[in-house]
Design a protein around this motif. Structure first.
Motif, PDB file in Angstrom:
ATOM      1  N   SER A 146     116.337  34.600  -5.034  1.00 50.08           N
ATOM      2  CA  SER A 146     116.592  36.032  -4.864  1.00 50.08           C
ATOM      3  C   SER A 146     117.475  36.560  -5.987  1.00 50.08           C
ATOM      4  CB  SER A 146     117.258  36.280  -3.506  1.00 50.08           C
ATOM      5  OG  SER A 146     117.570  37.644  -3.327  1.00 50.08           O
ATOM      6  N   ARG A 147     118.444  35.761  -6.407  1.00 49.34           N
ATOM      7  CA  ARG A 147     119.327  36.197  -7.503  1.00 49.34           C
ATOM      8  C   ARG A 147     118.574  36.297  -8.822  1.00 49.34           C
ATOM      9  NH1 ARG A 147     122.936  32.881  -4.664  1.00 49.34           N
ATOM     10  NH2 ARG A 147     122.629  31.080  -6.032  1.00 49.34           N
ATOM     11  N   VAL A 148     117.588  35.442  -9.016  1.00 45.16           N
ATOM     12  CA  VAL A 148     116.763  35.546 -10.226  1.00 45.16           C
ATOM     13  C   VAL A 148     116.045  36.889 -10.253  1.00 45.16           C
ATOM     14  CG1 VAL A 148     114.749  34.613 -11.426  1.00 45.16           C
ATOM     15  CG2 VAL A 148     116.469  33.053 -10.487  1.00 45.16           C
ATOM     16  N   SER A 149     115.470  37.263  -9.113  1.00 46.26           N
ATOM     17  CA  SER A 149     114.779  38.550  -9.022  1.00 46.26           C
ATOM     18  C   SER A 149     115.747  39.713  -9.219  1.00 46.26           C
ATOM     19  CB  SER A 149     114.089  38.658  -7.655  1.00 46.26           C
ATOM     20  OG  SER A 149     113.525  39.934  -7.470  1.00 46.26           O
ATOM     21  N   ALA A 150     116.917  39.622  -8.586  1.00 40.96           N
ATOM     22  CA  ALA A 150     117.919  40.686  -8.722  1.00 40.96           C
ATOM     23  C   ALA A 150     118.399  40.807 -10.164  1.00 40.96           C
ATOM     24  CB  ALA A 150     119.097  40.401  -7.789  1.00 40.96           C
ATOM     25  N   ARG A 151     118.591  39.665 -10.820  1.00 39.09           N
ATOM     26  CA  ARG A 151     119.059  39.694 -12.207  1.00 39.09           C
ATOM     27  C   ARG A 151     118.015  40.339 -13.116  1.00 39.09           C
ATOM     28  NH1 ARG A 151     120.707  35.149 -12.344  1.00 39.09           N
ATOM     29  NH2 ARG A 151     122.955  35.386 -12.541  1.00 39.09           N
ATOM     30  N   ASN A 152     116.749  40.047 -12.889  1.00 42.32           N
ATOM     31  CA  ASN A 152     115.694  40.661 -13.704  1.00 42.32           C
ATOM     32  C   ASN A 152     115.700  42.177 -13.540  1.00 42.32           C
ATOM     33  OD1 ASN A 152     114.842  38.166 -14.628  1.00 42.32           O
ATOM     34  ND2 ASN A 152     113.241  37.942 -13.078  1.00 42.32           N
ATOM     35  N   SER A 153     115.823  42.637 -12.289  1.00 44.05           N
ATOM     36  CA  SER A 153     115.815  44.074 -12.018  1.00 44.05           C
ATOM     37  C   SER A 153     117.033  44.757 -12.633  1.00 44.05           C
ATOM     38  CB  SER A 153     115.781  44.316 -10.502  1.00 44.05           C
ATOM     39  OG  SER A 153     115.740  45.697 -10.218  1.00 44.05           O
ATOM     40  N   LEU A 154     118.212  44.156 -12.461  1.00 41.50           N
ATOM     41  CA  LEU A 154     119.433  44.757 -13.007  1.00 41.50           C
ATOM     42  C   LEU A 154     119.438  44.718 -14.529  1.00 41.50           C
ATOM     43  CD1 LEU A 154     122.120  43.410 -10.504  1.00 41.50           C
ATOM     44  CD2 LEU A 154     121.448  45.788 -10.845  1.00 41.50           C
ATOM     45  N   SER A 155     118.919  43.656 -15.108  1.00 42.74           N
ATOM     46  CA  SER A 155     118.864  43.572 -16.574  1.00 42.74           C
ATOM     47  C   SER A 155     117.961  44.662 -17.135  1.00 42.74           C
ATOM     48  CB  SER A 155     118.357  42.190 -17.007  1.00 42.74           C
ATOM     49  OG  SER A 155     119.246  41.175 -16.621  1.00 42.74           O
ATOM     50  N   GLN A 156     116.831  44.887 -16.464  1.00 44.35           N
ATOM     51  CA  GLN A 156     115.928  45.939 -16.929  1.00 44.35           C
ATOM     52  C   GLN A 156     116.568  47.313 -16.743  1.00 44.35           C
ATOM     53  OE1 GLN A 156     112.018  45.747 -15.215  1.00 44.35           O
ATOM     54  NE2 GLN A 156     111.185  47.304 -16.560  1.00 44.35           N
ATOM     55  N   THR A 157     117.262  47.504 -15.606  1.00 46.06           N
ATOM     56  CA  THR A 157     117.964  48.767 -15.370  1.00 46.06           C
ATOM     57  C   THR A 157     119.010  49.015 -16.445  1.00 46.06           C
ATOM     58  OG1 THR A 157     117.634  48.650 -12.969  1.00 46.06           O
ATOM     59  CG2 THR A 157     119.448  50.011 -13.762  1.00 46.06           C
ATOM     60  N   GLY A 217     126.197  46.452 -14.990  1.00 49.61           N
ATOM     61  CA  GLY A 217     126.760  45.313 -15.703  1.00 49.61           C
ATOM     62  C   GLY A 217     127.712  44.507 -14.831  1.00 49.61           C
ATOM     63  N   ALA A 218     128.497  45.214 -14.009  1.00 49.41           N
ATOM     64  CA  ALA A 218     129.413  44.511 -13.110  1.00 49.41           C
ATOM     65  C   ALA A 218     128.645  43.675 -12.092  1.00 49.41           C
ATOM     66  CB  ALA A 218     130.305  45.523 -12.398  1.00 49.41           C
ATOM     67  N   ARG A 219     127.519  44.211 -11.621  1.00 46.70           N
ATOM     68  CA  ARG A 219     126.708  43.448 -10.663  1.00 46.70           C
ATOM     69  C   ARG A 219     126.062  42.230 -11.333  1.00 46.70           C
ATOM     70  NH1 ARG A 219     123.225  48.274  -8.466  1.00 46.70           N
ATOM     71  NH2 ARG A 219     124.332  49.410 -10.084  1.00 46.70           N
ATOM     72  N   LEU A 220     125.686  42.357 -12.590  1.00 46.27           N
ATOM     73  CA  LEU A 220     125.162  41.195 -13.317  1.00 46.27           C
ATOM     74  C   LEU A 220     126.235  40.116 -13.446  1.00 46.27           C
ATOM     75  CD1 LEU A 220     123.071  42.906 -16.141  1.00 46.27           C
ATOM     76  CD2 LEU A 220     122.194  41.346 -14.408  1.00 46.27           C
ATOM     77  N   ASN A 221     127.454  40.537 -13.743  1.00 47.20           N
ATOM     78  CA  ASN A 221     128.549  39.566 -13.822  1.00 47.20           C
ATOM     79  C   ASN A 221     128.802  38.912 -12.469  1.00 47.20           C
ATOM     80  OD1 ASN A 221     128.960  40.113 -16.537  1.00 47.20           O
ATOM     81  ND2 ASN A 221     130.525  41.654 -16.161  1.00 47.20           N
TER      82      ASN A 221
END
Length: 408
Positions: A65-76, A343-347
Motif C-alpha cells: 500500500s505504501r508503494v502505491s501511496a508513494r507513487n501517487s504522492l510523487s506524481q502529485t 513532500g512531508a507525507r513522502l518523508n
C-alpha cells in the motif's frame, strides 16, 4: 512367566517401528530446516507461529500500500512543481504586460503566451495516475475534474473529498489532494484583494489595498452614485449579507489620488468614476470572493486580448492585471503549501517503511525462534536415533534366531 515367540516378535517389531518413526521425524526436520514440521510437534509454538505469519502478511500488505501511496504522492508533487513554475511564468508575463510602453499588439502576443500557460495548467489539473484515475477529482476520479463550460470558463467537476489510503495499522494517509484544495483555494495567511467590476463604465483605478489593522479588517465594497459621491457597504460574516454603511461620501479623485479607509483597510483610488461603478475589497478565498486560479488566468487573458483604445478599457486592464497578480501570488503560496504537505507525507512514508522493515525483522526472528531447527542438536539427535534403529534391528535378528530346536 512364559513369554511366547509371538510376543517377542511383536515387541521387536514395535520397537523397530518406533525407532524408525523417530528417525524419520528427525530426517524430516533436517530436510525442511524446521523444528515444527507438523502442528503436533509443538502445538503451542505452531499456534503462535500462525499468528506471527498472519501479522507478517498484514505488514506486507501495508508495504504494498505504501508503494502505491508513494507513487501517487510523487506524481502529485511533480505536477505541483510544474504548476508552481507555470504560475511564476504567468506572473512574469503579467508584470511585462503592465508596462505602459507596450502596444496593444504586444499585449495580444503576451495573451497568446498566457493562453499556452493556461492550457498547460488545465492539462496538469486533469492528470491521471498510472491506473488511469484522475488525481485531483477526489473520489470522482473516473472523469476529468476540470472542464470548460459553454462560456469557455473552467469549472470544477470533482468533489471536495480527499482520497486516502491506509499505509499502516494506525495511519490513514491522504494520497492525492482534490482540485478545490489546489486550484480554488488560498493559503490561510492570504490577505485582502481589490477587484473592480468589469462592467464599470468609468476609468477609476486603484492601488492596494493596505492592511492597517488586521483585527478591524473587513470585506467592503464601494459603489459610486455619481462621479463625485459614493457609498460603502460592509459584509457581515454572521448573517452572510451586506450591511449598508455611510452614503453620500465625497469623492474628489480625478487626477489626484484619494485614499479611502474602512475599518482596518485602506485603498487608494484615482480617475473619474461613473454612476454604478463598483470596487470590491475582500479577503482572498473568503465567502465574498472565492479563489480560482483558472478564473484569474481567464480574466487576464480577456483584458490583454482586447485593445485598450479608451480610458475605460485602460482602467479595466490596469485594475484586472493588478488583481490578477495578487491572485497569482496567493495561488502560488497555496500550491507551494500543498506541495510541501505532499513532500512531508513522502518523508513520513520513508519513516513508516523503516519501522515496517524493523517489524518484519522482529517477526522473522520470532518465527525462527518458534519453528526453525537447531542443526547441531538435530544432527546429534539423528545420529542417536540411527544407533537406536540399528540396535533394534540387531536385537530383532538375535531374537528371531532363538529356538529350542537349535539345541535338539
Amino acid at each position: 512367566m512364559r513369554i511366547s515367540t509371538v510376543t517377542m516378535f511383536e515387541q521387536s517389531t514395535a520397537s523397530m517401528n518406533r525407532q524408525q518413526s523417530d528417525l524419520m521425524k528427525v530426517s524430516q526436520q533436517i530436510a525442511s530446516g524446521r523444528r515444527v514440521v507438523n502442528p503436533s510437534d509443538d502445538p503451542q509454538a505452531a499456534s503462535r507461529a500462525v499468528g506471527v505469519d498472519q501479522a507478517k502478511a498484514v505488514t506486507e500488505q501495508y508495504s504494498d500500500s505504501r508503494v502505491s501511496a508513494r507513487n501517487s504522492l510523487s506524481q502529485t508533487e511533480s505536477i505541483l512543481n510544474s504548476i508552481s513554475d507555470a504560475i511564476t511564468s504567468a506572473k512574469t508575463l503579467l508584470v511585462q504586460a503592465s508596462s505602459d510602453t507596450l502596444t496593444d499588439a504586444n499585449r495580444e502576443s503576451i495573451a497568446s503566451e498566457l493562453k499556452g500557460v493556461y492550457e498547460t495548467m488545465l492539462g496538469q489539473a486533469n492528470a491521471t495516475d498510472g491506473s488511469g484515475r484522475y488525481l485531483f477529482g477526489g473520489y470522482k476520479d473516473s472523469e476529468p475534474p476540470f472542464a470548460k463550460d459553454g462560456n469557455e470558463n473552467v469549472q470544477y467537476k470533482g468533489d471536495s473529498n480527499t482520497r486516502e489510503q491506509r499505509v499502516d495499522a494506525s495511519r490513514l494517509m491522504s494520497v492525492a489532494d482534490n482540485g478545490e484544495t489546489i486550484f480554488k483555494s488560498v493559503a490561510s495567511g492570504a490577505g485582502y484583494v481589490a477587484e473592480a467590476d468589469n462592467a464599470n463604465t468609468g476609468n477609476v483605478t486603484f492601488r492596494g489595498p493596505q492592511i492597517n489593522d488586521v483585527k478591524d479588517a473587513t470585506d467592503f465594497r464601494i459603489t459610486f452614485t455619481s462621479d463625485s459621491e459614493f457609498s460603502i457597504e460592509t459584509y457581515d460574516n454572521d448573517s452572510n449579507s451586506w450591511t449598508p454603511g455611510p452614503t453620500g461620501q465625497t469623492y474628489s479623485g480625478g487626477d489626484s489620488p484619494q485614499q479611502i479607509a474602512v475599518g482596518g483597510i485602506s485603498i487608494t483610488l484615482e480617475g473619474t468614476p461613473a454612476a454604478g461603478d463598483e470596487i470590491l475589497v475582500a479577503k482572498s478565498g473568503g465567502d465574498v470572493r472565492g479563489a480560482d486560479l483558472f478564473r484569474t488566468m481567464e480574466e487576464a487573458i480577456r483584458v490583454l486580448e482586447n485593445p485598450a483604445d479608451n480610458a475605460t478599457k485602460k482602467a479595466d486592464q490596469r485594475n484586472t492585471l493588478n488583481t490578477a497578480m495578487r491572485d497569482l501570488d496567493n495561488s502560488l503560496d497555496n500550491v507551494l503549501t500543498v506541495r510541501a504537505s505532499a513532500g512531508a507525507r513522502l518523508n513520513e512514508l520513508d519513516v513508516i517503511d523503516s519501522v515496517g522493515s524493523n517489524r518484519m525483522l522482529n517477526y522473522d526472528q520470532t518465527l525462527s525462534d518458534l519453528v526453525d531447527l537447531d542443526y547441531a542438536e538435530a544432527i546429534s539427535e539423528y545420529s542417536l536415533r540411527q544407533i537406536g534403529m540399528q540396535a533394534a534391528q540387531k536385537a530383532f535378528v538375535d531374537i528371531k534366531g532363538l529356538s529350542l530346536f537349535n539345541y535338539m
